[in-house]
Design a protein around this motif. Structure first.
Motif, PDB file in Angstrom:
ATOM      1  N   GLY A 184       0.836  -1.193   0.000  1.00 17.77           N
ATOM      2  CA  GLY A 184       0.000   0.000   0.000  1.00 17.77           C
ATOM      3  C   GLY A 184       0.870   1.241   0.000  1.00 17.77           C
ATOM      4  N   GLU A 185       0.244   2.373  -0.201  1.00 13.21           N
ATOM      5  CA  GLU A 185       0.995   3.616  -0.235  1.00 13.21           C
ATOM      6  C   GLU A 185       1.480   3.995   1.157  1.00 13.21           C
ATOM      7  N   CYS A 186       2.273   5.037   1.208  1.00 12.71           N
ATOM      8  CA  CYS A 186       2.817   5.513   2.480  1.00 12.71           C
ATOM      9  C   CYS A 186       1.680   5.908   3.432  1.00 12.71           C
ATOM     10  N   ARG A 187       1.878   5.633   4.727  1.00 13.80           N
ATOM     11  CA  ARG A 187       0.923   5.946   5.785  1.00 13.80           C
ATOM     12  C   ARG A 187      -0.353   5.110   5.697  1.00 13.80           C
ATOM     13  N   ALA A 188      -0.246   3.924   5.109  1.00 14.81           N
ATOM     14  CA  ALA A 188      -1.422   3.054   5.025  1.00 14.81           C
ATOM     15  C   ALA A 188      -1.552   2.149   6.243  1.00 14.81           C
ATOM     16  N   GLY A 189      -0.520   2.083   7.105  1.00 17.49           N
ATOM     17  CA  GLY A 189      -0.601   1.280   8.317  1.00 17.49           C
ATOM     18  C   GLY A 189       0.230   0.014   8.300  1.00 17.49           C
ATOM     19  N   LYS A 190       1.049  -0.192   7.276  1.00 18.39           N
ATOM     20  CA  LYS A 190       1.825  -1.429   7.150  1.00 18.39           C
ATOM     21  C   LYS A 190       2.847  -1.566   8.279  1.00 18.39           C
ATOM     22  N   THR A 191       3.630  -0.521   8.515  1.00 22.98           N
ATOM     23  CA  THR A 191       4.658  -0.570   9.554  1.00 22.98           C
ATOM     24  C   THR A 191       4.033  -0.555  10.942  1.00 22.98           C
ATOM     25  N   GLN A 192       2.891   0.108  11.093  1.00 19.86           N
ATOM     26  CA  GLN A 192       2.211   0.110  12.377  1.00 19.86           C
ATOM     27  C   GLN A 192       1.751  -1.303  12.761  1.00 19.86           C
ATOM     28  N   GLN A 365      -8.384   5.826  10.507  1.00 22.63           N
ATOM     29  CA  GLN A 365      -8.872   4.528  10.052  1.00 22.63           C
ATOM     30  C   GLN A 365      -8.150   4.087   8.791  1.00 22.63           C
ATOM     31  N   ARG A 366      -7.968   2.774   8.675  1.00 22.53           N
ATOM     32  CA  ARG A 366      -7.330   2.178   7.509  1.00 22.53           C
ATOM     33  C   ARG A 366      -8.174   0.992   7.050  1.00 22.53           C
ATOM     34  N   VAL A 367      -8.051   0.655   5.783  1.00 18.38           N
ATOM     35  CA  VAL A 367      -8.825  -0.446   5.208  1.00 18.38           C
ATOM     36  C   VAL A 367      -7.866  -1.506   4.692  1.00 18.38           C
ATOM     37  N   CYS A 368      -8.110  -2.746   5.067  1.00 20.36           N
ATOM     38  CA  CYS A 368      -7.314  -3.875   4.593  1.00 20.36           C
ATOM     39  C   CYS A 368      -8.191  -4.768   3.729  1.00 20.36           C
ATOM     40  N   LYS A 369      -7.708  -5.090   2.549  1.00 19.50           N
ATOM     41  CA  LYS A 369      -8.436  -5.955   1.626  1.00 19.50           C
ATOM     42  C   LYS A 369      -7.606  -7.180   1.298  1.00 19.50           C
ATOM     43  N   VAL A 370      -8.235  -8.350   1.341  1.00 17.72           N
ATOM     44  CA  VAL A 370      -7.553  -9.573   0.929  1.00 17.72           C
ATOM     45  C   VAL A 370      -7.419  -9.542  -0.586  1.00 17.72           C
ATOM     46  N   PHE A 371      -6.192  -9.356  -1.045  1.00 18.03           N
ATOM     47  CA  PHE A 371      -5.924  -9.240  -2.475  1.00 18.03           C
ATOM     48  C   PHE A 371      -5.748 -10.617  -3.109  1.00 18.03           C
ATOM     49  N   ASP A 372      -5.099 -11.518  -2.373  1.00 15.23           N
ATOM     50  CA  ASP A 372      -4.891 -12.881  -2.874  1.00 15.23           C
ATOM     51  C   ASP A 372      -4.574 -13.788  -1.687  1.00 15.23           C
ATOM     52  N   ALA A 373      -5.230 -14.941  -1.620  1.00 15.28           N
ATOM     53  CA  ALA A 373      -4.978 -15.913  -0.560  1.00 15.28           C
ATOM     54  C   ALA A 373      -5.546 -17.261  -0.990  1.00 15.28           C
ATOM     55  N   PRO A 374      -4.890 -18.358  -0.605  1.00 15.54           N
ATOM     56  CA  PRO A 374      -5.374 -19.678  -1.022  1.00 15.54           C
ATOM     57  C   PRO A 374      -6.601 -20.160  -0.265  1.00 15.54           C
ATOM     58  N   ASN A 375      -6.878 -19.575   0.899  1.00 11.44           N
ATOM     59  CA  ASN A 375      -7.979 -20.084   1.723  1.00 11.44           C
ATOM     60  C   ASN A 375      -8.856 -18.986   2.315  1.00 11.44           C
ATOM     61  N   LEU A 376      -8.740 -17.745   1.787  1.00 14.12           N
ATOM     62  CA  LEU A 376      -9.536 -16.642   2.318  1.00 14.12           C
ATOM     63  C   LEU A 376     -10.342 -15.996   1.193  1.00 14.12           C
ATOM     64  N   PRO A 377     -11.593 -15.627   1.469  1.00 18.35           N
ATOM     65  CA  PRO A 377     -12.390 -14.940   0.448  1.00 18.35           C
ATOM     66  C   PRO A 377     -11.937 -13.492   0.283  1.00 18.35           C
ATOM     67  N   GLU A 378     -12.220 -12.928  -0.852  1.00 22.45           N
ATOM     68  CA  GLU A 378     -11.887 -11.524  -1.084  1.00 22.45           C
ATOM     69  C   GLU A 378     -12.862 -10.656  -0.295  1.00 22.45           C
ATOM     70  N   ALA A 379     -12.327  -9.965   0.711  1.00 19.34           N
ATOM     71  CA  ALA A 379     -13.174  -9.152   1.586  1.00 19.34           C
ATOM     72  C   ALA A 379     -12.330  -8.031   2.175  1.00 19.34           C
ATOM     73  N   VAL A 382     -12.015  -2.851   8.312  1.00 17.70           N
ATOM     74  CA  VAL A 382     -11.586  -1.512   8.712  1.00 17.70           C
ATOM     75  C   VAL A 382     -10.951  -1.606  10.093  1.00 17.70           C
ATOM     76  N   PHE A 383      -9.786  -1.026  10.251  1.00 18.03           N
ATOM     77  CA  PHE A 383      -9.129  -0.980  11.553  1.00 18.03           C
ATOM     78  C   PHE A 383      -8.624   0.434  11.799  1.00 18.03           C
ATOM     79  N   GLN A 384      -8.051   0.653  12.953  1.00 18.52           N
ATOM     80  CA  GLN A 384      -7.632   1.992  13.333  1.00 18.52           C
ATOM     81  C   GLN A 384      -6.251   1.961  13.961  1.00 18.52           C
ATOM     82  N   ILE A 385      -5.463   3.006  13.707  1.00 23.89           N
ATOM     83  CA  ILE A 385      -4.150   3.159  14.315  1.00 23.89           C
ATOM     84  C   ILE A 385      -4.317   3.971  15.593  1.00 23.89           C
ATOM     85  N   THR A 386      -3.932   3.399  16.719  1.00 30.06           N
ATOM     86  CA  THR A 386      -4.063   4.045  18.017  1.00 30.06           C
ATOM     87  C   THR A 386      -2.691   4.128  18.681  1.00 30.06           C
TER      88      THR A 386
END
Length: 395
Positions: A184-192, A365-379, A382-386
Motif C-alpha cells: 500500500g501507499e505511504c501511511r497506510a498502516g503497514k509498519t504500524q 482509520q485504515r482499510v485492509c483488503k484480501v488481495f490474494d490468498a489460497p484459503n480466504l475470500p476476497e473481503a 476496517v481498523f484503526q491506528i491508536t
C-alpha cells in the motif's frame, strides 16, 4: 511472581503456568548474543490477569492448559538438528562445515540443491551424496497422505493483529508456515501493524499470541523501539522484556539483507522464534538495481531471497510478515482513480502466500483488503491506528 499474577492461583501454580507459556529472557545488554536468551517474562497487569482468569477457572482446567501447552512444545520439534547426522555416520567436521554455511537442521539441508551443497568448501560430491542419504533417513520429504497434511496444518499458529475485525478477515490472524505481504501507499498502516505484531507475537498462545520471539529486518529505517512501549502496555506486558525479545537489524544493501536471512537459521534453531518481519522486502532491490538492463538479474536475486524466506517459515514454523511498496500502473485504465500495483512483479506475486492491500480511510482509520490468498475470500476490514497499536475502528 504471585503479586504480579493476581488472578487467584497459588504461587507455585502461577509460576508453573508462566514457565509453560513463555520462556524468560536475560538482560537487554546480552540480548543480541545468539544464546543469551532463555525465557520471556511477562509482567501481568490486572487487565491481562482477568483475561487469563477466564481460561483458568479451576485447577483442573489449569492442568489441562498445561497438557495442551506440552503438546505445543512437542510440535515445536518440527525440525531435526543437523547434529543428528553424526549418529548416522557423518563426520563432525563435515557437520561443522554445513553449520558455517548457515545450515543448522536436517530439514534445511534437504531444502538445498546438491549443486549448492557441493559449493560449500570442503564438501565433495561424494560427501554430499552421503550426507543427503543420511538426512533422508532422519526426515521425511516424500509423499504424505491428505490426512497427514491436515494434521500438519494443526501446527499452524495464528497471531492476533490487535484488531478483531482484521483477525476475522485473516481467519484468526497472521499465520505461521506462510508469507503474509502487506502492500500500500505511504501511511497506510503497514509498519504500524509490524510494530503491533512485535508485541502480540510474545503473548501466550491461549491469548492468541505466538509464544515466541521476533526477528525484525529493517530496510527503510522505520523501526521505532519507543513505539513498542505503549503497545506493550496496552497488552499488559513489560516493555523492557518485550524489547529484549526482539532482535533487530538494519539492512543497507540487498546482499546485506540476504546475509541477515542466512544468519537467522542459527538463532531460530536454538531459540523459540515465532515471527520474522521484513520492512520492506523490495526497497533495497529498487535501489541496487536500476534500469531494464538489470531487471532480469534483480528478479532472479529477489526470487532467491523469497525462496529463502519461505524455507525459514516452513523449517521453523514461523510467521513471515513483510511490507511492500507500490508503483504506478499506467495500464490501470482511465476508470481507476488512483491506479497502483505492488512492486516486485510476478516473482513476488507467486512467492507470497497471502497478499493484503492497505489503503487510507477516514482520519486514523485504515482499510485492509484480501488481495490474494489460497484459503480466504476476497473481503475488506476496517481498523484503526491508536497509541496502543492496531485496534478495531471506532464509529
Amino acid at each position: 511472581m504471585a503479586s504480579e499474577c493476581n488472578f487467584g492461583t497459588s504461587k507455585s501454580s502461577c509460576t508453573r503456568i508462566q514457565r509453560r507459556r513463555l520462556p524468560e529472557s536475560s538482560s537487554g545488554t546480552e540480548f543480541m548474543k545468539a544464546r543469551a536468551l532463555q525465557r520471556i517474562p511477562i509482567k501481568l497487569t490486572p487487565i491481562t490477569a482477568k483475561m487469563m482468569l477466564s481460561t483458568l477457572k479451576t485447577e483442573d482446567q489449569s492442568q489441562l492448559q498445561l497438557v495442551e501447552r506440552e503438546e505445543v512444545d512437542d510440535e515445536e520439534d518440527l525440525f531435526e538438528a543437523i547434529d543428528k547426522l553424526i549418529s548416522h555416520g557423518i563426520n563432525a567436521g563435515d557437520v561443522k562445515k554445513l553449520q558455517d554455511a548457515g545450515i543448522y537442521t536436517c530439514n534445511g539441508l534437504m531444502m538445498n540443491t546438491k549443486k549448492h551443497l557441493t559449493g560449500i568448501k570442503g564438501l565433495s560430491e561424494a560427501k554430499v551424496d552421503k550426507i543427503c542419504e543420511a538426512a533422508e533417513k532422519i526426515v521425511n520429504f516424500g509423499y504424505i497422505s491428505g490426512s497427514d497434511a491436515l494434521l500438519k496444518r494443526k501446527t499452524v499458529i495464528r497471531i492476533t493483529t490487535g484488531s478483531q475485525a482484521l483477525d476475522e478477515l485473516l481467519g484468526g490472524g497472521i499465520e505461521t508456515l506462510a508469507i503474509t505481504e502487506a502492500f500500500g501507499e505511504c501511511r497506510a498502516g503497514k509498519t504500524q501493524l509490524a510494530h503491533t505484531l512485535c508485541v502480540s507475537t510474545q503473548l501466550p498462545i491461549n491469548m492468541r499470541g505466538g509464544n515466541g520471539k521476533v526477528a525484525y529486518i529493517d530496510t527503510e529505517g522505520t523501526f521505532r523501539p519507543d513505539r513498542i512501549v505503549p503497545i506493550a502496555e496496552r497488552f499488559g506486558m513489560d516493555p523492557g522484556a518485550v524489547l529484549d525479545n526482539i532482535i533487530y537489524a538494519r539492512a543497507y544493501t540487498y546482499e546485506h539483507q540476504f546475509n541477515l536471512l542466512l544468519g537467522l537459521a542459527a538463532k531460530m534453531s536454538e531459540e523459540p522464534f515465532r515471527l520474522l518481519i521484513i520492512d520492506s522486502v523490495i526497497a533495497l532491490f529498487r535501489v541496487d538495481f536500476t534500469g531494464r538492463g538489470e531487471l532480469a538479474e534483480r528478479q532472479q536475486k529477489l526470487a532467491q531471497m523469497l525462496s529463502r524466506i519461505m524455507k525459514i517459515a516452513e523449517e521453523f514454523n514461523v510467521a513471515v510478515y513483510m511490507t511492500n511498496q507500490v508503483i504506478a500502473d499506467p495500464a490501470g485504465g482511465v476508470f481507476v482513480s488512483d491506479p497502483k500495483k505492488p512492486a516486485g512483479g510476478h516473482v513476488l506475486a507467486h512467492a507470497v502466500t497471502i497478499r493484503l492491500m492497505f489503503r487510507k480511510g477516514k482520519g486514523e482509520q485504515r482499510v485492509c483488503k484480501v488481495f490474494d490468498a489460497p484459503n480466504l475470500p476476497e473481503a475488506e476490514a476496517v481498523f484503526q491506528i491508536t497509541p496502543g497499536g492496531i485496534a478495531d475502528a471506532k464509529d
